[in-house]
Design a protein around this motif. Sequence first.
Motif, PDB file in Angstrom:
ATOM      1  N   THR A 106      -1.061 -14.321  -6.828  1.00 45.93           N
ATOM      2  CA  THR A 106      -1.504 -13.471  -6.260  1.00 45.93           C
ATOM      3  C   THR A 106      -0.573 -12.261  -6.117  1.00 45.93           C
ATOM      4  OG1 THR A 106      -0.974 -14.285  -4.100  1.00 45.93           O
ATOM      5  CG2 THR A 106      -2.974 -15.048  -4.841  1.00 45.93           C
ATOM      6  N   ALA A 131     -10.119 -13.828  -4.233  1.00 44.32           N
ATOM      7  CA  ALA A 131     -10.426 -12.388  -4.521  1.00 44.32           C
ATOM      8  C   ALA A 131      -9.011 -11.553  -4.772  1.00 44.32           C
ATOM      9  CB  ALA A 131     -11.112 -11.602  -3.331  1.00 44.32           C
ATOM     10  N   GLU A 132      -8.063 -11.897  -3.876  1.00 39.81           N
ATOM     11  CA  GLU A 132      -6.981 -11.483  -3.931  1.00 39.81           C
ATOM     12  C   GLU A 132      -6.004 -11.836  -5.339  1.00 39.81           C
ATOM     13  OE1 GLU A 132      -2.567 -11.257  -1.482  1.00 39.81           O
ATOM     14  OE2 GLU A 132      -4.293 -12.529  -0.997  1.00 39.81           O
ATOM     15  N   ARG A 135      -7.753  -9.986  -8.410  1.00 39.28           N
ATOM     16  CA  ARG A 135      -7.529  -8.528  -8.479  1.00 39.28           C
ATOM     17  C   ARG A 135      -5.958  -8.352  -9.096  1.00 39.28           C
ATOM     18  NH1 ARG A 135      -9.858  -8.247  -3.058  1.00 39.28           N
ATOM     19  NH2 ARG A 135      -7.885  -8.484  -2.149  1.00 39.28           N
ATOM     20  N   GLU A 136      -5.057  -9.184  -8.601  1.00 35.17           N
ATOM     21  CA  GLU A 136      -3.730  -9.151  -9.140  1.00 35.17           C
ATOM     22  C   GLU A 136      -3.805  -9.679 -10.655  1.00 35.17           C
ATOM     23  OE1 GLU A 136       0.670  -9.100  -8.756  1.00 35.17           O
ATOM     24  OE2 GLU A 136      -0.998  -8.052  -8.195  1.00 35.17           O
ATOM     25  N   LEU A 180     -17.758 -12.399  -7.987  1.00 38.48           N
ATOM     26  CA  LEU A 180     -16.369 -12.393  -7.384  1.00 38.48           C
ATOM     27  C   LEU A 180     -15.636 -11.535  -8.624  1.00 38.48           C
ATOM     28  CD1 LEU A 180     -14.269 -13.081  -5.171  1.00 38.48           C
ATOM     29  CD2 LEU A 180     -13.825 -15.062  -6.475  1.00 38.48           C
ATOM     30  N   ASN A 184     -13.635  -7.560  -8.523  1.00 41.53           N
ATOM     31  CA  ASN A 184     -12.183  -7.459  -8.348  1.00 41.53           C
ATOM     32  C   ASN A 184     -11.769  -7.173  -9.862  1.00 41.53           C
ATOM     33  OD1 ASN A 184     -11.256  -8.555  -5.676  1.00 41.53           O
ATOM     34  ND2 ASN A 184     -13.074  -9.977  -6.186  1.00 41.53           N
ATOM     35  N   GLY A 185     -12.349  -6.298 -10.463  1.00 37.93           N
ATOM     36  CA  GLY A 185     -11.664  -5.728 -11.692  1.00 37.93           C
ATOM     37  C   GLY A 185     -12.063  -6.374 -12.895  1.00 37.93           C
TER      38      GLY A 185
END
Length: 205
Positions: A106, A131-132, A135-136, A180, A184-185
């Motif tokens: 993350t 989620a974090e 995103r990373e 999800l 998140n990208g």
Amino acid sequence: MDSTAAREAHSRELAETRAFFAERAARWDGKYPDDSPRYAAAIADTGLAAGEFVIDAGCGTGRALPLLRAAVGPAGTVLGVDLTPEMLEQAAVHRADAALVQADCTRLPLPEAVADLVFGAGLISHLPGPAEGLRELARVTRPGGRLALFHPLGRAALAARKGRPLTPDDLRAREHLFPLLAANGWTPLSYTDEPARYLVLAARS
């Protein structure tokens, strides 16, 4: 949850995950059968090509590393990332096919938009904050790059092996995972959940 409490919760999850895998690292490969053919088939389905940069996120003992190396060839880059030093030690001894980095998936020590593919075998269930983490992983992947979330067993088969039932809130279920990913990208591309394969493919939005 305020930022201090969130950081503390994140740190606790990391410590628990590290302790879980550290205790099992030395016997990990002996405990589970060689499922390299399933890994190879999944990697082939990602479209990974010669010369590309692939991150094996949560690489563990490195089962996927030789197969990823074969796919990208000598001109490509393979980076194995794992939270647990003991797992990376096993990967270094048995599968010296990649650069290895100890890091929290993350919070990766990488610049933006460098990876063509992020391959995560069994990763999503162990991220301290899915989620974090997603995103990373999106941050370090180039636009149009791919994400592959894989397991050599489908959800039902894995639950049966662990002696547990599938639960309605299982994060890996399509109805939970696709929203999800999209938030998140990632653009979800495909979803396979069969007895001998779990594979979700997504593209960097």
